[in-house]
Motif scaffolding. Structure first.
Motif, mmCIF file in Angstrom:
data_model
loop_
_atom_site.group_PDB
_atom_site.id
_atom_site.type_symbol
_atom_site.label_atom_id
_atom_site.label_comp_id
_atom_site.label_asym_id
_atom_site.label_seq_id
_atom_site.Cartn_x
_atom_site.Cartn_y
_atom_site.Cartn_z
ATOM 1 N N ALA A 292 0.831 -1.208 0.000
ATOM 2 C CA ALA A 292 0.000 0.000 0.000
ATOM 3 C C ALA A 292 0.863 1.255 0.000
ATOM 4 N N PHE A 293 1.943 1.247 0.778
ATOM 5 C CA PHE A 293 2.840 2.402 0.827
ATOM 6 C C PHE A 293 3.526 2.614 -0.522
ATOM 7 N N ALA A 294 4.008 1.545 -1.129
ATOM 8 C CA ALA A 294 4.675 1.653 -2.432
ATOM 9 C C ALA A 294 3.726 2.237 -3.476
ATOM 10 N N ALA A 295 2.468 1.801 -3.437
ATOM 11 C CA ALA A 295 1.480 2.339 -4.377
ATOM 12 C C ALA A 295 1.234 3.823 -4.104
ATOM 13 N N ASP A 296 1.154 4.205 -2.826
ATOM 14 C CA ASP A 296 0.930 5.600 -2.472
ATOM 15 C C ASP A 296 2.098 6.481 -2.898
ATOM 16 N N CYS A 297 3.299 5.912 -2.938
ATOM 17 C CA CYS A 297 4.492 6.646 -3.391
ATOM 18 C C CYS A 297 4.657 6.609 -4.906
ATOM 19 N N ALA A 298 3.721 5.971 -5.620
ATOM 20 C CA ALA A 298 3.763 5.861 -7.079
ATOM 21 C C ALA A 298 5.050 5.212 -7.562
ATOM 22 N N MET A 299 5.529 4.209 -6.826
ATOM 23 C CA MET A 299 6.755 3.505 -7.217
ATOM 24 C C MET A 299 6.486 2.624 -8.430
ATOM 25 N N ASP A 300 7.285 2.766 -9.448
ATOM 26 C CA ASP A 300 7.179 1.962 -10.665
ATOM 27 C C ASP A 300 8.070 0.730 -10.486
ATOM 28 N N LEU A 301 7.497 -0.336 -9.986
ATOM 29 C CA LEU A 301 8.293 -1.487 -9.559
ATOM 30 C C LEU A 301 8.262 -2.666 -10.529
ATOM 31 N N GLY A 302 7.147 -2.901 -11.173
ATOM 32 C CA GLY A 302 7.031 -4.068 -12.044
ATOM 33 C C GLY A 302 6.674 -5.337 -11.284
ATOM 34 N N ARG A 303 7.018 -5.382 -9.996
ATOM 35 C CA ARG A 303 6.641 -6.507 -9.132
ATOM 36 C C ARG A 303 6.637 -6.009 -7.694
ATOM 37 N N ARG A 304 6.083 -6.826 -6.815
ATOM 38 C CA ARG A 304 5.978 -6.434 -5.410
ATOM 39 C C ARG A 304 7.350 -6.438 -4.737
ATOM 40 N N LEU A 305 7.498 -5.530 -3.791
ATOM 41 C CA LEU A 305 8.706 -5.526 -2.972
ATOM 42 C C LEU A 305 8.729 -6.783 -2.106
#
Length: 199
Positions: A80-93
């Motif tokens: 949820a935090f990564a999504a809120d930070c708009a992180m372009d990850l390609g996969r989950r942390l």
């Protein structure tokens, strides 16, 4: 005239929301401290006032199912935090490390960052009154050369330091480059927390 906020630093506060697991984690942390002689020796040798498994054990979720249960909760919060930070990850942390901290009165942890990680955080297990807060530092501070101090009533977003007060079951998350520290534990009893990194 318009004033905008730029280069925002996100800080996440959530709740574990599982009182039974929280009680089990407190027991797990104390069990670990009693069994981990290497961690106790490292803590003593490095002036850590209490116990940490940081330098001695790297398999807590495999070693103890109570920590594995915690990781399942943390995965959701970190996503949820990564999504809120708009992180372009390609996969989950993915969890990289997780360790126990038991601070005795007077204990603190000086300012630091968590290199080689993306998201870092702490879940607070037992927090007596007067336990040290998490102190977060404005990452621009080294470049503020002639900047004046801020007024006492400055909004939180304009302050050079922000103090986040922990409580049992509270989860704090931040990007790993954000410098932070634990202020001295001025209460009685032990301040118990579990810290972690995601990559």
């Amino acid at each position: 005239m318009t004033t905008r906020d730029l280069f925002v630093t996100r800080f996440y506060e959530g709740e574990l929301g599982d009182a039974l697991l929280l009680a089990e984690l407190e027991a797990a942390c104390h069990d670990l401290a009693a069994q981990d002689g290497a961690g106790r020796r490292w803590s003593k040798a490095h002036g850590y006032r209490g116990y940490t498994s940081y330098a001695s054990l790297d398999d807590l979720p495999v070693r103890d199912p109570r920590f594995a249960d915690l990781v399942r909760h943390l995965n959701r919060h970190v996503a949820a935090f990564a999504a809120d930070c708009a992180m372009d990850l390609g996969r989950r942390l993915k969890l990289d490390s997780l360790w126990v901290n038991i601070l005795k009165p007077g204990g603190a942890h000086s300012g630091h960052i968590h290199p080689h990680s993306i998201v870092s955080g702490t879940v607070y297990v037992a927090i007596p009154p007067g336990a040290g807060a998490l102190k977060l530092e404005d990452p621009r501070l080294p470049m503020m050369m002639a900047a004046p101090t801020r007024t006492d009533d400055a909004p939180e977003a304009l302050r050079p330091f922000v103090y986040a007060q922990p409580s049992p079951g509270r989860i704090f998350l931040w990007e790993s480059w954000l410098r932070h520290e634990v202020t001295p534990h001025a209460g009685a009893g032990e301040r118990v927390s579990i810290s972690f990194n995601y990559r």
